[in-house]
Structures are given as structure tokens and as C-alpha cells.
Design a protein around this motif. Structure first.
Motif, PDB file in Angstrom:
ATOM      1  N   ARG A  81       0.910  -1.314   0.197  1.00 13.15           N
ATOM      2  CA  ARG A  81       0.056  -0.270   0.182  1.00 13.15           C
ATOM      3  C   ARG A  81       0.881   1.618  -0.309  1.00 13.15           C
ATOM      4  O   ARG A  81       0.439   1.709  -0.686  1.00 13.15           O
ATOM      5  CB  ARG A  81      -0.731  -0.558   0.759  1.00 13.15           C
ATOM      6  N   THR A  82       1.652   1.622   1.050  1.00 16.21           N
ATOM      7  CA  THR A  82       2.657   2.265   0.705  1.00 16.21           C
ATOM      8  C   THR A  82       3.726   2.068   0.051  1.00 16.21           C
ATOM      9  O   THR A  82       4.403   3.097  -0.342  1.00 16.21           O
ATOM     10  CB  THR A  82       3.078   2.754   2.574  1.00 16.21           C
ATOM     11  N   LYS A  83       4.078   1.181  -0.221  1.00 12.21           N
ATOM     12  CA  LYS A  83       5.188   0.925  -0.986  1.00 12.21           C
ATOM     13  C   LYS A  83       7.028   1.279  -0.287  1.00 12.21           C
ATOM     14  O   LYS A  83       7.778   0.877  -0.695  1.00 12.21           O
ATOM     15  CB  LYS A  83       5.751   1.649  -2.344  1.00 12.21           C
ATOM     16  N   GLN A  84       6.932   0.908   0.753  1.00  9.87           N
ATOM     17  CA  GLN A  84       8.149   0.761   1.817  1.00  9.87           C
ATOM     18  C   GLN A  84       8.574  -0.463   1.860  1.00  9.87           C
ATOM     19  O   GLN A  84       7.974  -1.245   1.976  1.00  9.87           O
ATOM     20  CB  GLN A  84       7.609   1.857   2.837  1.00  9.87           C
ATOM     21  N   LEU A  85       9.831   0.031   1.137  1.00  6.64           N
ATOM     22  CA  LEU A  85      10.639  -1.254   1.921  1.00  6.64           C
ATOM     23  C   LEU A  85      11.838  -1.091   2.783  1.00  6.64           C
ATOM     24  O   LEU A  85      12.255  -0.049   2.168  1.00  6.64           O
ATOM     25  CB  LEU A  85      11.953  -1.752   0.037  1.00  6.64           C
ATOM     26  N   VAL A  86      11.935  -1.653   3.179  1.00  2.00           N
ATOM     27  CA  VAL A  86      13.001  -1.674   4.614  1.00  2.00           C
ATOM     28  C   VAL A  86      14.421  -3.015   4.520  1.00  2.00           C
ATOM     29  O   VAL A  86      13.791  -4.397   3.929  1.00  2.00           O
ATOM     30  CB  VAL A  86      12.572  -1.781   5.675  1.00  2.00           C
ATOM     31  N   LEU A  87      15.416  -2.618   3.577  1.00  2.00           N
ATOM     32  CA  LEU A  87      16.601  -3.627   3.572  1.00  2.00           C
ATOM     33  C   LEU A  87      17.421  -3.941   4.915  1.00  2.00           C
ATOM     34  O   LEU A  87      17.548  -2.668   4.942  1.00  2.00           O
ATOM     35  CB  LEU A  87      16.755  -4.481   2.431  1.00  2.00           C
ATOM     36  N   ASN A  88      17.896  -4.731   4.913  1.00  2.00           N
ATOM     37  CA  ASN A  88      19.325  -4.665   6.315  1.00  2.00           C
ATOM     38  C   ASN A  88      20.354  -4.632   5.894  1.00  2.00           C
ATOM     39  O   ASN A  88      20.455  -6.228   4.490  1.00  2.00           O
ATOM     40  CB  ASN A  88      19.143  -5.387   7.615  1.00  2.00           C
ATOM     41  N   GLU A  89      21.495  -4.310   6.372  1.00  2.00           N
ATOM     42  CA  GLU A  89      22.718  -4.097   5.187  1.00  2.00           C
ATOM     43  C   GLU A  89      23.922  -4.989   6.211  1.00  2.00           C
ATOM     44  O   GLU A  89      23.724  -4.454   6.846  1.00  2.00           O
ATOM     45  CB  GLU A  89      23.387  -3.014   4.734  1.00  2.00           C
ATOM     46  N   TYR A  90      25.083  -6.133   5.816  1.00  2.00           N
ATOM     47  CA  TYR A  90      25.628  -6.561   6.317  1.00  2.00           C
ATOM     48  C   TYR A  90      26.404  -6.764   5.611  1.00  2.00           C
ATOM     49  O   TYR A  90      26.886  -6.855   4.725  1.00  2.00           O
ATOM     50  CB  TYR A  90      25.052  -8.506   7.356  1.00  2.00           C
ATOM     51  N   ASP A  91      28.242  -7.012   6.130  1.00  2.00           N
ATOM     52  CA  ASP A  91      28.898  -7.063   5.366  1.00  2.00           C
ATOM     53  C   ASP A  91      29.433  -8.332   5.352  1.00  2.00           C
ATOM     54  O   ASP A  91      28.695  -9.705   5.678  1.00  2.00           O
ATOM     55  CB  ASP A  91      30.379  -5.791   6.233  1.00  2.00           C
ATOM     56  N   LEU A  92      30.387  -8.603   4.901  1.00  2.00           N
ATOM     57  CA  LEU A  92      30.623 -10.012   4.647  1.00  2.00           C
ATOM     58  C   LEU A  92      31.030 -11.655   5.222  1.00  2.00           C
ATOM     59  O   LEU A  92      30.589 -12.443   5.215  1.00  2.00           O
ATOM     60  CB  LEU A  92      31.665 -10.546   3.090  1.00  2.00           C
ATOM     61  N   LYS A  93      31.121 -10.916   6.969  1.00  2.00           N
ATOM     62  CA  LYS A  93      31.186 -11.377   7.910  1.00  2.00           C
ATOM     63  C   LYS A  93      30.237 -12.084   7.793  1.00  2.00           C
ATOM     64  O   LYS A  93      30.053 -12.135   9.706  1.00  2.00           O
ATOM     65  CB  LYS A  93      32.229 -11.031   8.718  1.00  2.00           C
ATOM     66  N   GLY A  94      29.210 -11.045   7.895  1.00  2.00           N
ATOM     67  CA  GLY A  94      27.564 -11.432   8.657  1.00  2.00           C
ATOM     68  C   GLY A  94      27.312 -10.331  10.008  1.00  2.00           C
ATOM     69  O   GLY A  94      26.735 -10.435  10.211  1.00  2.00           O
ATOM     70  N   ARG A  95      28.155  -9.426   9.493  1.00  2.00           N
ATOM     71  CA  ARG A  95      28.100  -7.954  10.779  1.00  2.00           C
ATOM     72  C   ARG A  95      26.708  -6.968  10.296  1.00  2.00           C
ATOM     73  O   ARG A  95      27.008  -6.722   9.305  1.00  2.00           O
ATOM     74  CB  ARG A  95      29.284  -7.447  11.043  1.00  2.00           C
ATOM     75  N   VAL A  97      25.969  -4.231   8.907  1.00  2.00           N
ATOM     76  CA  VAL A  97      26.149  -2.209   8.773  1.00  2.00           C
ATOM     77  C   VAL A  97      25.283  -0.996   8.734  1.00  2.00           C
ATOM     78  O   VAL A  97      25.178  -0.093   9.390  1.00  2.00           O
ATOM     79  CB  VAL A  97      26.501  -2.841   7.313  1.00  2.00           C
ATOM     80  N   GLY A  98      23.884  -1.440   8.352  1.00  2.00           N
ATOM     81  CA  GLY A  98      22.514  -0.544   8.317  1.00  2.00           C
ATOM     82  C   GLY A  98      21.390  -0.387   7.583  1.00  2.00           C
ATOM     83  O   GLY A  98      21.160  -2.073   7.903  1.00  2.00           O
ATOM     84  N   LYS A  99      20.693  -0.178   7.424  1.00  2.00           N
ATOM     85  CA  LYS A  99      19.587  -0.386   7.259  1.00  2.00           C
ATOM     86  C   LYS A  99      18.997   1.006   5.746  1.00  2.00           C
ATOM     87  O   LYS A  99      19.319   2.040   6.090  1.00  2.00           O
ATOM     88  CB  LYS A  99      18.099  -0.234   8.036  1.00  2.00           C
ATOM     89  N   THR A 118      12.079   1.531  -9.532  1.00  2.00           N
ATOM     90  CA  THR A 118      12.962   2.365  -8.741  1.00  2.00           C
ATOM     91  C   THR A 118      12.934   2.243  -7.179  1.00  2.00           C
ATOM     92  O   THR A 118      11.807   1.502  -6.722  1.00  2.00           O
ATOM     93  CB  THR A 118      12.488   4.092  -9.029  1.00  2.00           C
ATOM     94  N   TYR A 119      13.655   2.358  -6.617  1.00  2.00           N
ATOM     95  CA  TYR A 119      13.974   2.530  -5.354  1.00  2.00           C
ATOM     96  C   TYR A 119      15.056   3.970  -4.712  1.00  2.00           C
ATOM     97  O   TYR A 119      15.799   3.784  -4.760  1.00  2.00           O
ATOM     98  CB  TYR A 119      14.956   0.926  -4.526  1.00  2.00           C
ATOM     99  N   SER A 120      14.072   4.330  -3.913  1.00  2.00           N
ATOM    100  CA  SER A 120      14.738   5.887  -3.179  1.00  2.00           C
ATOM    101  C   SER A 120      14.218   6.020  -1.627  1.00  2.00           C
ATOM    102  O   SER A 120      13.370   5.626  -1.373  1.00  2.00           O
ATOM    103  CB  SER A 120      14.501   7.184  -4.248  1.00  2.00           C
ATOM    104  N   GLY A 121      15.869   6.132  -1.486  1.00  2.00           N
ATOM    105  CA  GLY A 121      14.882   6.447   0.625  1.00  2.00           C
ATOM    106  C   GLY A 121      16.522   7.041   0.836  1.00  2.00           C
ATOM    107  O   GLY A 121      17.108   7.539   0.242  1.00  2.00           O
ATOM    108  N   THR A 122      16.820   6.502   2.503  1.00  2.00           N
ATOM    109  CA  THR A 122      18.227   6.783   2.966  1.00  2.00           C
ATOM    110  C   THR A 122      18.153   5.394   3.405  1.00  2.00           C
ATOM    111  O   THR A 122      17.574   4.865   4.047  1.00  2.00           O
ATOM    112  CB  THR A 122      17.219   7.934   4.455  1.00  2.00           C
ATOM    113  N   PHE A 123      19.322   5.577   3.692  1.00  2.00           N
ATOM    114  CA  PHE A 123      20.491   4.289   4.671  1.00  2.00           C
ATOM    115  C   PHE A 123      20.935   5.150   5.742  1.00  2.00           C
ATOM    116  O   PHE A 123      21.624   5.959   5.979  1.00  2.00           O
ATOM    117  CB  PHE A 123      21.412   4.119   3.551  1.00  2.00           C
ATOM    118  N   THR A 124      20.669   4.417   6.437  1.00  2.85           N
ATOM    119  CA  THR A 124      21.380   4.723   8.373  1.00  2.85           C
ATOM    120  C   THR A 124      21.910   3.485   8.821  1.00  2.85           C
ATOM    121  O   THR A 124      21.797   2.734   8.473  1.00  2.85           O
ATOM    122  CB  THR A 124      19.653   5.055   8.764  1.00  2.85           C
ATOM    123  N   ASN A 125      23.157   4.320   8.726  1.00 10.51           N
ATOM    124  CA  ASN A 125      24.316   3.450   9.289  1.00 10.51           C
ATOM    125  C   ASN A 125      24.129   2.839  11.367  1.00 10.51           C
ATOM    126  O   ASN A 125      23.347   3.393  11.405  1.00 10.51           O
ATOM    127  CB  ASN A 125      25.964   3.197   8.594  1.00 10.51           C
TER     128      ASN A 125
END
Length: 138
Positions: A81-95, A97-99, A118-125
Motif C-alpha cells: 500500500r505505501t510501497k515502503q521497502l526496508v532492507l538490512n545490510e551486512y558486511d561479508l562476515k555477517g555483521r 552495517v545499517g538499514k 525505482t528504489y529511493s530513500g535513506t540508508f542509516t548506518n
């Protein structure tokens, strides 16, 4: 009076049963829950904080690359409905990093005869630093 009340109850039960059989309920939270099971699939490129980047999601996992740095992605949620997508980011060791929090949209472009994304927004570490991103596929 009793017949009317019974009819209303039966109608409500049928509506709820029909919706359940179709995999739907009246709750808008199901837009998010259903997507969490399946994840999302796309491949986009663009910019994050002025640096070129590429992102790919295959269901609930994916990859993100910018300035020669490779990261792993995990699907958190998508609300149709809102088209909001949330993904978590990890380094290659699995730690962690941010969202990534942004608006993901797919639309058909008749002139190109293809589906664009399209995917636009803000990344927060993890330190709270925020940077804008904008990616697309066309």
C-alpha cells in the motif's frame, strides 16, 4: 429479527472464509506479512551519497555493491500500500552495517514496452549517519 441477525452472522463468516481461502484478510498488515514470506525480486543501479551502486534482491536475500565494497542484504519488509521497502545490510562476515528504508515502485513503461523499477530513500548506518540513495532499472 432472529433471522436477520443470523443472516448477518452467516454473511460475515462467509466473507471471512472467502477472504481466507484467497489468502487475504481485512487487515492491512497482511500486505507486509505476506511479502515477508516471499521477499522481493529486483535488480537496480544508481547512486548512494554520490557513489555509483548496484543492488539485487532474490527473495529474502540480496547483494549491494558501491565503490568496490560488497555487502549482503536481508529483506525486512515491504508494504504494498505505501510501497515502503526496508532492507538490512551486512558486511561479508555477517555483521550488521545499517538499514535501507525507501519507496520501491514497479511500473510499466509503454514507450519502452518494459517494466521499470525505482528504489529511493535513506540508508542509516549503525552510527546513525544517514545518506540518500536513488536506484532504478529501465
Amino acid at each position: 429479527m432472529k433471522r436477520t441477525f443470523l443472516f448477518l452472522i452467516l454473511s460475515a463468516c462467509m466473507t471471512m472464509t472467502q477472504a481466507a481461502e484467497m489468502g487475504r484478510t481485512a487487515s492491512p498488515i497482511n500486505n507486509v506479512i505476506n511479502m515477508q514470506k516471499a521477499g522481493i525480486n529486483f535488480s537496480v543501479w544508481g547512486y548512494i551519497g554520490g557513489a555509483h551502486c548496484e543492488m539485487e534482491m532474490n527473495g529474502t536475500t540480496g547483494t549491494f555493491e558501491y565503490s568496490g565494497i560488497k555487502r549482503k542484504l536481508k529483506f525486512v519488509s515491504y508494504n504494498k500500500r505505501t510501497k515502503q521497502l526496508v532492507l538490512n545490510e551486512y558486511d561479508l562476515k555477517g555483521r550488521y552495517v545499517g538499514k535501507f528504508v525507501g519507496i520501491y515502485d514497479e511500473f510499466y513503461e509503454p514507450a519502452k514496452q518494459m517494466t521499470c523499477m525505482t528504489y529511493s530513500g535513506t540508508f542509516t548506518n549503525t552510527k546513525g549517519k544517514k545518506v540518500d540513495f536513488s536506484m532504478y532499472y529501465d
